[in-house]
Design an enzyme around this catalytic site. Structure first.
Site, PDB file in Angstrom:
ATOM      1  N   ARG A  23       0.871  -1.084  -0.040  1.00 51.02           N
ATOM      2  CA  ARG A  23      -0.046  -0.050  -0.122  1.00 51.02           C
ATOM      3  C   ARG A  23       0.909   1.386  -0.084  1.00 51.02           C
ATOM      4  O   ARG A  23       0.619   2.460   0.680  1.00 51.02           O
ATOM      5  CB  ARG A  23      -0.790   0.083   1.116  1.00 51.02           C
ATOM      6  N   ARG A  27      -2.956   7.375   1.015  1.00 49.37           N
ATOM      7  CA  ARG A  27      -3.226   8.488   1.815  1.00 49.37           C
ATOM      8  C   ARG A  27      -2.338   9.267   2.876  1.00 49.37           C
ATOM      9  O   ARG A  27      -2.449  10.466   2.985  1.00 49.37           O
ATOM     10  CB  ARG A  27      -4.662   8.106   2.733  1.00 49.37           C
ATOM     11  N   TYR A 147     -15.239 -10.561   0.473  1.00 49.05           N
ATOM     12  CA  TYR A 147     -16.094  -9.369   0.002  1.00 49.05           C
ATOM     13  C   TYR A 147     -17.335  -9.529  -0.665  1.00 49.05           C
ATOM     14  O   TYR A 147     -18.238  -8.678  -0.494  1.00 49.05           O
ATOM     15  CB  TYR A 147     -15.151  -8.298  -0.460  1.00 49.05           C
TER      16      TYR A 147
END
Ligand SMILES: Cc1c2[nH]c(c1CCC(=O)O)Cc1[nH]c(c(CCC(=O)O)c1C)Cc1[nH]c(c(CCC(=O)O)c1C)Cc1[nH]c(c(C)c1CCC(=O)O)C2
Length: 339
Positions: A23, A27, A147
């Site tokens: 990742r 952010r 998911y």
């Protein structure tokens, strides 16, 4: 091009231990937030120029030895016929619950249904030509099923586990279809130019070793066996695999991704000459620099100079990590292992 990441995947000697961060685009980087503030996460994934920009950011900012395609493991599920949103976690409006739901799922035509993923790979290979190799990726069938059946993130994915135990024929049909899709998706990334593939099985470790062997291994094994792997190493990351490494190894990847619950040296003793990737606790990046350095050194000491190590976190970098700490960690790995 810097080849120490690919060399380490093949267990070859390297001038210094390669490092990247799961990742690594995201952010915690102000540069990412600048791009992301102008569009949604899915728009970012579907615009090759923007996906390319945020993929390259951590290569330049952190000095990592590999880039990972900016996308999501759920990107190819949308064209299977499931409406997808990110809030910021993934949400499927209509989760899979019945055999009819499974039968309605389509196998996408990769060139026409996810052209943006393949275009981003091609664009990235040009952008990265003088820099580092590009890792493509996908979710392992089990984590994708988590998911798709739950419809969103969960602590225990009880809906999926209930299907697995109580309606095994629906589970098997779903896993079979996901595996077929995944194989075509990852092979399309390889054909477009991905130089390594990482398979993320974020939730595989929530099963007992015997359930992993029965309900997950056959599918991941078929997936990895079906990849066009000549010269393309496959990194298999199963979070929580530490108690069942000898079983997970049977899936057949080239590199075993490790989380921080396992001592890297002990894992290597079990895995033999298989390369490994990991395994710093991601929260160490909140620590003062001397602690970060101590923990990087500890992982390197556990490896004890064996070839076939790719340094990484044991899971994704957290969104509130100060970028300078990630930069420092990458520098530590390079400095402490320079030949
Ligand atoms: C389980 C999983 C997902 N996605 C992924 C996994 C497996 C790895 C893991 O366990 O962390 C994989 C993934 N997701 C993303 C990447 C990009 C490449 C990279 O830099 O590693 C990769 C490799 C971007 C992303 N995927 C997501 C973001 C944040 C979205 C935003 O910008 O708002 C990013 C950068 C959203 C996402 N996507 C997913 C979740 C659970 C979330 C929300 C969690 C969160 O908020 O971080 C599903």
């Amino acid at each position: 091009m810097n080849t120490r990441f690919l060399d380490a995947c093949w267990g070859k000697p390297v001038d210094r231990v390669p490092v990247w961060l799961m990742r690594q685009a995201g952010r915690y980087l102000p540069d990412y937030m600048r791009v992301r503030s102008k569009c949604t996460f899915l728009e970012l994934c579907k615009t090759p120029e923007l996906a390319t920009e945020v993929t390259v950011q951590p290569v330049d900012i952190l000095g990592v030895d590999a880039a990972i395609l900016f996308s999501d493991i759920l990107t190819p599920i949308e064209p299977m016929g499931m409406e997808l949103d990110f809030t910021p976690g993934p949400v499927f409006a209509k989760p899979i619950r019945t055999m009819a739901d499974v039968e309605a799922l389509k196998i996408p035509k990769m060139e026409t249904d996810v052209p943006y993923v393949l275009d981003a790979v091609k664009l990235l290979r040009k952008e990265l030509a003088a820099k580092v190799p590009l890792i493509g990726f996908g979710g392992a069938p089990f984590t994708l099923a988590c998911y798709m059946v739950e419809g969103k993130g969960s602590k225990d994915f009880a809906a999926l586990k209930k299907m697995m135990y109580a309606e095994p024929e629906i589970y098997a049909a779903l896993m079979d279809k996901i595996t077929t899709m995944d194989m075509e998706y990852l092979n399309a990334q390889i054909a477009a130019g991905a130089q390594a593939i990482q398979i993320f099985d974020t939730w595989g470790g929530m099963l007992s070793p015997s359930d992993y062997e029965r309900y997950v291994l056959p599918y991941t094994q078929r997936l990895i066996n079906g990849l066009n792997r000549t010269n393309v190493p496959v990194i298999h990351f199963v979070k929580g695999a530490g108690t069942m490494l000898e079983i997970v190894k049977q899936a057949g990847g080239d590199v075993m991704g490790l989380d921080w619950h396992v001592n890297l040296g002990k894992a290597r003793d079990i895995l033999g000459d298989m390369a490994v990737q990991g395994n710093l606790d991601p929260t160490v990046l909140f620590a003062p620099k001397e602690i970060i350095e101590r923990e990087v050194k500890r992982v390197l000491d556990e490896n004890a100079g064996r070839p076939g190590l790719i340094f990484n976190l044991g899971h994704g970098i957290l969104p509130t990590v100060p970028p300078e700490n990630a930069i420092f960690m990458v520098d530590c790995v390079h400095r402490l292992t320079q030949k």
